[in-house]
Design a protein around this motif. Structure first.
Motif, mmCIF file in Angstrom:
data_model
loop_
_atom_site.group_PDB
_atom_site.id
_atom_site.type_symbol
_atom_site.label_atom_id
_atom_site.label_comp_id
_atom_site.label_asym_id
_atom_site.label_seq_id
_atom_site.Cartn_x
_atom_site.Cartn_y
_atom_site.Cartn_z
ATOM 1 N N ARG A 182 -16.493 -20.627 -52.836
ATOM 2 C CA ARG A 182 -18.127 -21.010 -53.111
ATOM 3 C C ARG A 182 -19.104 -21.358 -54.149
ATOM 4 N N THR A 235 -18.710 -24.857 -53.034
ATOM 5 C CA THR A 235 -20.493 -25.807 -51.859
ATOM 6 C C THR A 235 -21.271 -25.417 -51.625
ATOM 7 N N LEU A 272 -23.457 -22.289 -52.420
ATOM 8 C CA LEU A 272 -23.412 -21.643 -51.831
ATOM 9 C C LEU A 272 -23.891 -20.411 -52.811
ATOM 10 N N SER A 273 -22.715 -20.158 -54.135
ATOM 11 C CA SER A 273 -23.675 -19.583 -55.104
ATOM 12 C C SER A 273 -23.138 -20.207 -55.965
ATOM 13 N N HIS A 274 -24.011 -19.754 -57.714
ATOM 14 C CA HIS A 274 -24.149 -20.213 -59.014
ATOM 15 C C HIS A 274 -23.056 -19.589 -59.713
ATOM 16 N N ARG A 302 -28.634 -31.806 -54.247
ATOM 17 C CA ARG A 302 -27.992 -30.968 -53.171
ATOM 18 C C ARG A 302 -28.130 -31.540 -51.021
ATOM 19 N N HIS A 345 -24.455 -32.116 -49.824
ATOM 20 C CA HIS A 345 -24.296 -31.146 -48.641
ATOM 21 C C HIS A 345 -23.825 -32.339 -46.580
ATOM 22 N N MET A 348 -20.519 -33.309 -47.613
ATOM 23 C CA MET A 348 -19.433 -31.491 -47.859
ATOM 24 C C MET A 348 -19.472 -31.162 -46.389
ATOM 25 N N TYR A 352 -17.436 -27.246 -44.743
ATOM 26 C CA TYR A 352 -16.795 -26.509 -44.989
ATOM 27 C C TYR A 352 -16.660 -24.957 -44.160
#
Lengths: 222, 225, 57, 246
Positions: B51, B54, B56-58, B75, B79, B82, B84
């Motif tokens: 994640r 991707t 989505l989280s930092h 970003r 995206h 990529m 997911y």
């Protein structure tokens, strides 16, 4: 850029069309809540016409909050929200698209039902006209601020009730100007002032809430 | 020959869940034509690492770079290149598989006609149930719809979180074929899996998250932590 | 001194109920908050110690 | 100077600093309250219009101001936290909310108790009373959002976003309530015409405002220390503190 916004709106409209049940429950909820008030207040037409604006507006608030708690929840549950957040488009457009789709699905029908209920509350014709106009300008506010609440309470237990607790205070200006417009026409003052203030509030929420909702989505999905 | 410059690089990455640090100082890089196999016990942070990749989280600390630029800066481009596939399929139950595919493509700005969607679905073995709402499909079939949408996305980097769960033997063989084609054409894959994979001819870069455990220890260790 | 006697002070010119109602309520609420602050801090310390003990076993 | 500020941005140093500051603020708040009460009851003359009932303003006005002021400070800390991702500012915002809610409740309670002798009704839909009621709902909303989210990182950011969008709406709510209030009851009942403020009364009120302000700082510092310990319990300096307080 705009194509993504339209794609999100069209997607939600198609999903709502496939699942008419949710849409129906929200509209019936609105009608039923409004019809309860005369039973509580009494059948006297003069009294009913005085409270009509407030009752219809509060019912519109509650109906939109009812349907808002699932705005992002269904997509979050099956993973499509993640896929949309990973699409090469700004999240702000996703938040704005979902809010506008919610407005089209749940806001506009309120507009069409309101005249019928206005007659039930013995509202004169011009007051019903202003009521519809105030709902037309006001319901986007309900969806936009509601989308912020839905994004904040995504995936929390008791999310629906929490959403109401968070967002209802923020609805106060819309309620005051919206219901005030109807009262102003009844007392002959003319509703231009209320409607223009409501429009100003709507434009402000249109500018502020997509950004806040997008930030809240990114926080909630983490 | 895919160029050998590292496209995806990770610098001393650290990740925490709540107040517990899962892993820290993780460094690796991935070039085109390579498959990064993430291994480790349950609850070690494999899914959290994916994640993070991707976006989505930092991360708690460290940085992830795509083509030399930090994720936060490019970003949109990242995206676009990529795709997911997490534990959830991202499939709407009310729509048919074809509609699901075309919708996913439209949302990531990829033109996909009706025929292309049907061909992608029949390639993956769902020829019979093209116009049924996804709700009636089995978990394995829904997984294949998600895989079809992965293929049609045409992304350079695939990030797959245990893609084999719930698939029968044909499904597993199908995925191995997809991975081989993708990597041989210069694609990149980051994936986690608990099942053995026969991926001969594919350059696999192993990455261990958490301590290396023998079979028996694995169960005891994860409950104590 | 404003007040001739304590009795007059409490009567507050007939508005005693309202004045002492509000000051009394304020006093009680602030007191509750101070007590809960103190107890809250102690409980946090106790809980953290217990968790530390559990983790370091 | 700026290095010093950032030194205290680290939770460990701030924990020590807060520990040293709390007694100062607590004591000064206590002393100021005593002075304020003395001024309110023993120095301020009786108001010719409202008799003794007006003495409630020495409590009502500070409570109302503080509830608004604390909300703005929370909004400030939320903005700082979101901009620079400093976890300490989120913790400050969390620590302030309960005290803000207490002041909002007190301003409602004293407002009602003051309204009864002045206008003969426990609850008057006056613009300021109504907007502090809505402000109280905002406080309750934020605190319930924090308690609903287990992950502290997400809770901080979600609460901060809600505080910010609330802060944008507070002036609009106040304006719309004022607009709504004047439409319905006209300006017969009007709280803005506060009783002519003799110098003593103004002084008494200002002392009470500072007392409330110092109290709020002391209370939130105590709370923020608890939050810091909770959040940093994995670190060894917290471990030492826990042993120290064996």
């Amino acid at each position: 850029m705009l194509r993504f916004l339209i794609a999100v709106i069209r997607r939600d409209l198609r999903l709502a069309a496939r699942r008419k049940g949710d849409w129906m429950t929200s509209q019936f909820f609105f009608v039923m809540v409004v019809s309860m008030f005369p039973l509580g207040i009494g059948p006297d037409p003069v009294m009913l016409s005085k409270v009509a604006g407030g009752v219809l507006w509060v019912a519109a608030l509650l109906a939109s909050l009812l349907s808002l708690s699932r705005l992002f929840a269904d997509d979050h549950h099956d993973g499509s929200l993640e896929q949309m957040l990973l699409s090469p488009n700004p999240t702000v457009l996703l938040a704005l698209g979902k809010a506008l789709a919610h407005w089209l699905i749940y806001g506009i029908p309120l507009l069409l039902i309101a005249p019928v209920l206005g007659v039930q509350f013995s509202l004169p014709a011009d007051a019903i006209g202003v009521l519809m106009l105030s709902l037309l300008i006001g319901t986007p506010v309900l969806s936009l601020l509601g989308s912020v609440g839905a994004a904040l309470t995504l995936g929390l237990r008791g999310g629906g009730v929490l959403l109401t607790l968070l967002i209802l205070p923020l609805y106060v200006p819309a309620l005051i100007f919206g219901a005030g417009a109807v009262d102003a026409t009844l007392s002959g003052l003319g509703a231009e002032a209320n409607l223009s203030l409501l429009a100003a509030f709507m434009v402000m929420t249109l500018l502020v809430s997509p950004w806040v909702a997008a930030a809240a989505l990114k926080v909630s999905i983490e | 020959m895919p160029d050998t410059a590292a496209v995806l690089t990770v610098h001393d990455l650290a990740c925490a869940r709540g107040e517990r640090t899962l892993f820290s100082d993780m460094n690796f890089q991935l070039c085109q034509g390579e498959l990064l196999l993430v291994q480790g016990g349950n609850g070690r942070g494999k899914t959290s690492l994916l994640r993070l990749l991707t976006g989505l989280s930092h991360p708690l600390a460290g940085e992830i770079r795509w083509r030399g630029e930090a994720l936060a800066d490019n970003r949109e481009q990242y995206h676009r290149e990529m795709a997911y596939l997490g534990h959830l399929n991202g499939i709407k139950d009310e729509l048919t598989p074809v509609e699901n595919l075309r919708l996913a493509a439209e949302l990531s700005r990829i033109p996909l006609s009706e025929q292309e969607a049907e061909r992608a679905l029949s390639d993956i073995g769902l020829a019979r149930c093209l116009d049924l709402p996804a709700r009636v499909l089995s978990f394995g079939q829904r997984r294949r719809v998600a895989l079809a949408s992965l293929v049609t996305a045409g992304a350079l980097l695939w990030i797959l979180d245990e893609p084999l769960t719930g698939l029968d033997i044909h499904g597993v063989a199908l995925i191995e074929g997809l991975l081989r084609d993708h990597v041989s054409r210069g694609g990149m894959v980051v994936m986690t899996t608990h099942q053995a994979l026969s991926l001969d001819g594919v350059r696999i870069v192993p990455l261990q998250v958490g301590p290396v455990l023998t079979k028996i220890e694995e169960e005891i260790e994860c409950c104590a932590s | 001194m404003m007040w001739a006697s304590w009795g007059e002070f409490w009567a507050m010119g007939g508005y005693g109920l309202y004045v002492w109602g509000s000051y009394g309520a304020a006093f009680i609420v602030i007191l509750i908050e101070i007590i809960s602050l103190g107890r809250g801090h102690k409980q946090t310390l106790k809980r953290l110690k217990r968790m530390k003990a559990w983790e370091s076993q | 100077m700026s290095i010093a500020i950032f030194k205290y941005a680290a939770p460990m140093n701030f924990y020590g600093l807060a520990g040293r500051l709390i007694p100062w603020f607590a004591w000064s708040s206590g002393i100021l309250t005593a002075i304020g009460l003395y001024l309110a009851f023993f120095v301020a003359p009786t108001d010719f219009q409202q008799g003794e009932a007006y003495r409630v303003i020495f409590l009502h006005v500070p409570a109302a101001w503080m509830s608004m002021f604390i909300y703005m400070v929370m909004a400030f800390w939320s903005a700082v936290g979101l901009a620079w991702n400093t976890r300490l500012s989120f913790m400050m915002s969390r620590a302030l909310a309960p005290t803000g809610a207490v002041f909002a409740f007190l301003s409602l309670w004293t407002g009602a108790l003051w309204g009864k002798p002045m206008w003969g009704a426990w609850w008057v839909w006056d613009a300021r009373l109504t907007s502090s009621l809505i402000l109280f709902f905002l406080y309750v909303g934020i605190m319930s959002l924090w308690s609903a989210i287990d992950d502290p990182r997400r809770g901080d950011k979600a609460g901060a976003l809600l505080t910010l969008i609330g802060a944008i709406n507070v002036p609009i709510i106040y304006f719309s309530v004022k607009w709504w209030n004047t439409l319905h009851q006209g300006s017969t009942i009007n709280m803005t015409k506060a009783p002519s403020m003799a110098a003593i009364m103004l002084a008494g009120m200002l002392v009470m405002v500072f007392a409330a302000w110092f109290y709020a700082i002391a209370a939130s510092l105590v709370r923020v220390r608890g939050i810091i310990l909770e959040r940093e319990r994995q670190t060894e300096w917290v471990a030492e503190i826990l042993e120290g307080k064996a």
